[in-house]
Design a protein around this motif. Structure first.
Motif, PDB file in Angstrom:
ATOM      1  N   GLY A 279      44.311  26.215  62.412  1.00  0.00           N
ATOM      2  CA  GLY A 279      45.053  25.291  61.561  1.00  0.00           C
ATOM      3  C   GLY A 279      44.632  23.853  61.796  1.00  0.00           C
ATOM      4  O   GLY A 279      44.207  23.484  62.893  1.00  0.00           O
ATOM      5  N   ASP A 280      44.783  23.052  60.741  1.00  0.00           N
ATOM      6  CA  ASP A 280      44.571  21.611  60.948  1.00  0.00           C
ATOM      7  C   ASP A 280      45.740  21.036  61.745  1.00  0.00           C
ATOM      8  O   ASP A 280      45.728  19.873  62.139  1.00  0.00           O
ATOM      9  N   SER A 281      46.729  21.891  62.038  1.00  0.00           N
ATOM     10  CA  SER A 281      47.780  21.522  62.996  1.00  0.00           C
ATOM     11  C   SER A 281      47.164  21.199  64.358  1.00  0.00           C
ATOM     12  O   SER A 281      47.830  20.615  65.202  1.00  0.00           O
ATOM     13  N   VAL A 282      45.905  21.571  64.561  1.00  0.00           N
ATOM     14  CA  VAL A 282      45.187  21.152  65.778  1.00  0.00           C
ATOM     15  C   VAL A 282      45.333  19.646  65.986  1.00  0.00           C
ATOM     16  O   VAL A 282      45.385  19.175  67.119  1.00  0.00           O
TER      17      VAL A 282
ATOM     18  N   ALA B 214      39.743  29.500  58.574  1.00  0.00           N
ATOM     19  CA  ALA B 214      39.553  28.078  58.885  1.00  0.00           C
ATOM     20  C   ALA B 214      40.359  27.235  57.899  1.00  0.00           C
ATOM     21  O   ALA B 214      40.214  27.379  56.687  1.00  0.00           O
ATOM     22  N   ASP B 215      41.206  26.370  58.437  1.00  0.00           N
ATOM     23  CA  ASP B 215      42.030  25.495  57.597  1.00  0.00           C
ATOM     24  C   ASP B 215      41.180  24.287  57.206  1.00  0.00           C
ATOM     25  O   ASP B 215      40.619  23.613  58.076  1.00  0.00           O
ATOM     26  N   MET B 216      41.069  24.008  55.913  1.00  0.00           N
ATOM     27  CA  MET B 216      40.233  22.884  55.496  1.00  0.00           C
ATOM     28  C   MET B 216      41.025  21.576  55.591  1.00  0.00           C
ATOM     29  O   MET B 216      42.116  21.456  55.039  1.00  0.00           O
TER      30      MET B 216
ATOM     31  N   VAL C 283      38.776  30.712  54.350  1.00  0.00           N
ATOM     32  CA  VAL C 283      39.301  29.350  54.525  1.00  0.00           C
ATOM     33  C   VAL C 283      40.693  29.278  53.913  1.00  0.00           C
ATOM     34  O   VAL C 283      41.055  30.093  53.072  1.00  0.00           O
ATOM     35  N   LYS C 284      41.456  28.302  54.366  1.00  0.00           N
ATOM     36  CA  LYS C 284      42.753  28.018  53.736  1.00  0.00           C
ATOM     37  C   LYS C 284      42.718  26.613  53.154  1.00  0.00           C
ATOM     38  O   LYS C 284      42.214  25.691  53.797  1.00  0.00           O
ATOM     39  N   LEU C 285      43.228  26.489  51.933  1.00  0.00           N
ATOM     40  CA  LEU C 285      43.313  25.183  51.271  1.00  0.00           C
ATOM     41  C   LEU C 285      44.772  24.889  50.967  1.00  0.00           C
ATOM     42  O   LEU C 285      45.450  25.710  50.347  1.00  0.00           O
ATOM     43  N   GLU C 286      45.274  23.732  51.386  1.00  0.00           N
ATOM     44  CA  GLU C 286      46.592  23.301  50.919  1.00  0.00           C
ATOM     45  C   GLU C 286      46.470  23.131  49.412  1.00  0.00           C
ATOM     46  O   GLU C 286      45.655  22.339  48.928  1.00  0.00           O
ATOM     47  N   SER C 287      47.285  23.894  48.690  1.00  0.00           N
ATOM     48  CA  SER C 287      47.026  24.073  47.268  1.00  0.00           C
ATOM     49  C   SER C 287      47.911  23.217  46.380  1.00  0.00           C
ATOM     50  O   SER C 287      48.970  22.744  46.785  1.00  0.00           O
TER      51      SER C 287
HETATM   52 NA    NA Z   1      47.540  23.447  58.112  1.00  0.00          NA
END
Ligand code: NA
Ligand code: KIV
Length: 270
Positions: A41-44, A80-82, A110-114
């Motif tokens: 996560g981009d929560s990283v 992978a969170d983009m 990948v995951k995209l906040e949509s």
């Molecule tokens: Na995220």
């Protein structure tokens, strides 16, 4: 190799499990536990890098963590969170950034906040062979617009907007959908409507699966959201181990004989 087909096949049969991980040892623990998907996560940004939000996370930054997690995960699907602005601005850049996670870093999706701006890019990536996990409801990369992290879809109009976007992303080819911080009855309605699995976080019990930030789940975070649950007390355990180490060094109990290498014959040195 785990695939998005396995995840889709599990939907509606058994609950799907997902946790975040940002480094190899954590990913190995999560993978060994049989978790279906690991989200880098981009929560990283806030969880591991000391930022206040996910906004400063970069493509190079997430790539570094995706590589570490992919090298450790054997059975789980690595998503992978983009990061913020790495997709949805320019088509070519979006595809290169996402493609890099599969091609160079070993992720499988990948995951995209949509939003309305990610329908076309979701379709484009899917056609190119980059499986996309959509993400609706609370999308933390919009923190500067929200002014915080408020629950989403709480009135009929907003709920309908989310439901319609969910349908559009399924039609565009997304293989699953994260629903974050929305009313349970909205999450239930979306889960009922879609064929692809929904993965909830703060979205009630009726999604096809659940995701949590691993630091929250194991009790390593200093603070965690109310919709999260701590299944362990890793923070206390680490703090106590570190305290013991400091005391042992200060009291000269560590290192003891058994922690020391045999003395070498250094006669010639003198
Ligand atoms: Na995220
Ligand atoms: O970055 C993240 O950890 C996430 C999950 C909470 C869904 O996006």
């Amino acid at each position: 190799m785990p695939t998005v087909r396995d995840v889709k096949a599990k939907a509606g049969e058994e609950p799907i499990t997902m946790l975040t991980a940002y480094d190899a040892p954590t990913a190995a623990i999560v993978d060994d536990a049989g978790v279906d998907m690991i989200l880098v996560g981009d929560s990283v940004g806030n969880v591991a890098l000391g930022h206040e939000t996910t906004v400063p996370v970069t493509v190079d930054g997430i790539a570094h963590h995706v590589g570490a997690v992919s090298r450790a995960a054997e059975d789980a699907l690595v998503v992978a969170d983009m990061p913020f602005l790495s997709f949805g601005v320019d088509e070519k850049d979006s595809i290169e950034n996402a493609g890099r996670m599969l091609k160079e870093e070993g992720a499988q999706a990948v995951k995209l906040e949509s939003g309305p701006h990610t329908v076309d890019i979701t379709e484009q990536m899917t056609q190119l062979g980059i499986p996309v996990m959509a993400h609706l409801g609370l999308t933390p990369q919009h923190v500067n617009q929200y002014g915080g992290y408020p629950r989403q879809g709480t009135d009929r109009e907003a709920a309908e907007r989310i439901l319609n976007l969910a349908i559009e992303h399924e039609e565009a080819g997304a293989f699953s959908l994260v629903l974050e911080h929305v009313p349970s009855n909205l999450a239930a309605e979306i889960t009922e409507t879609l064929d692809i699995p929904t993965i909830g976080i703060g979205a009630g019990p009726d999604c096809d699966g659940q995701v949590l930030v691993v630091n929250d789940a194991v009790g390593l975070s200093e603070w965690s959201p109310s919709f999260s649950k701590q299944f362990g007390a890793v923070r206390e355990e680490m703090a106590s181990a570190v305290d013991d180490y400091v005391s042992a060094v200060e009291s000269e109990e560590f290192p003891a004989e058994e922690h020391s290498h045999e003395e070498a014959d250094l006669e010639d040195l003198y």
